[in-house]
Enzyme design. Structure first.
Site, PDB file in Angstrom:
ATOM      1  N   LYS A   1       4.324   9.316   5.609  1.00  0.00           N
ATOM      2  CA  LYS A   1       4.170   8.365   4.519  1.00  0.00           C
ATOM      3  C   LYS A   1       4.349   9.076   3.190  1.00  0.00           C
ATOM      4  CE  LYS A   1       0.078   6.714   3.171  1.00  0.00           C
ATOM      5  NZ  LYS A   1       0.079   7.107   1.723  1.00  0.00           N
TER       6      LYS A   1
ATOM      7  N   GLU B   1      -1.686  -0.784  -1.976  1.00  0.00           N
ATOM      8  CA  GLU B   1      -3.042  -0.356  -2.357  1.00  0.00           C
ATOM      9  C   GLU B   1      -3.425  -0.901  -3.726  1.00  0.00           C
ATOM     10  OE1 GLU B   1      -5.848   3.652  -2.808  1.00  0.00           O
ATOM     11  OE2 GLU B   1      -3.804   3.832  -2.012  1.00  0.00           O
TER      12      GLU B   1
END
Length: 277
Positions: A115, A184
């Protein structure tokens, strides 16, 4: 036997409207418990800098530290899909550096994917890592490696300009080939809209229930940390109190001579004892 989670399985879960479960964990015993509980994914996050290494933020985390913790997690899993974070400055200097570091997390660490944070500015790096046969998960919204640029941990996408950029970046990342996308600290309506427009799964953390899945940090989920927690964190246990209570009881019993008791000790034949003097 539990099904091995793969990129194809995650895509199919989105297609069927099934929620994806993910937790951020950093070691072998944690990974074993996640596996036993049957969650889909583990993220070996660079948040290990805050959670287990005592750093102020994620920026000091090194590639060697990420490989070390990823290897430990992967030793504890058989079916869970493991994603490892590329830490700060491990993919920023050159494409070649990014490919080599992503390769380390897979080859040395055992991860099934990596990621990295960022949108349009990371497209070339993402495409080249994917071309090297390494699956990539994207990360938009609050990207902790950019906290100095953001001026702290702040919700992203609250105005029209930010929201349009987040959506545009999400579509670009999908086109570049990421298999999933972490959102997020993004307003729930925006995250839900992005999720609806993408064919790849979205994993939310502070992004509402409209995402295809959710991720929480191990220490937050279990109530181990005692720091001020973000609004999106839910403690499913309160292990800090249980653990410190156990340690206090152990200390008291040792000091009082109550531990170890006879049942915690080994013995020997009485006739052998005089030979020791």
């Amino acid at each position: 036997m539990a099904e091995k989670i793969t990129v194809s399985v995650l895509r199919e879960k989105k297609a069927q409207g099934l929620k994806i479960t993910m937790v951020t964990a950093y070691d072998y015993p944690s990974a074993r418990m996640v596996e036993e509980a049957g969650l889909d994914m583990i993220l070996v996050g660079d948040s290990l800098g805050n959670a287990v290494l005592g750093y102020e933020n994620t920026l000091p985390v090194t590639m060697d530290e990420m490989v070390h913790h990823t290897r430990a997690v992967c030793r504890g899993t058989r079916h869970t899909f493991v994603v490892a974070d590329l830490p700060f400055l491990s993919y920023h200097v050159s494409v070649e550096q990014a490919i080599l570091n992503a390769g380390r997390l897979v080859k040395e660490g055992g991860a099934q994917a990596v990621k990295l944070e960022g949108g349009k500015e990371r497209l070339e790096v993402i495409k080249r890592i994917i071309a090297a046969e390494i699956p990539v998960m994207g990360h938009l919204g609050l990207t902790p490696q950019s906290i100095h640029q953001f001026g702290g941990f702040k919700v992203q996408g609250k105005n029209k300009e930010q929201a349009e950029k987040l959506l545009a970046d999400a579509l670009l990342l999908e086109e570049a080939g990421v298999f999933a996308l972490v959102l997020e600290c993004v307003p729930a309506p925006l995250a839900a809209m992005i999720t609806e427009k993408l064919s790849i799964p979205t994993i939310g953390i502070g992004a509402g229930a409209g995402c295809d899945g959710q991720v929480l940090v191990w220490h937050d989920l279990l109530g181990i940390t005692q720091d001020l927690k973000p609004r999106f964190v839910k403690n499913y246990a309160h292990l800090h109190d249980d653990i410190t209570g156990a340690l206090k009881q152990y200390k008291a019993e040792v000091e009082k001579g109550q531990f170890p008791a006879a049942e915690h000790s080994y013995t020997m034949k009485e006739e052998e004892i005089p030979r020791l003097y």
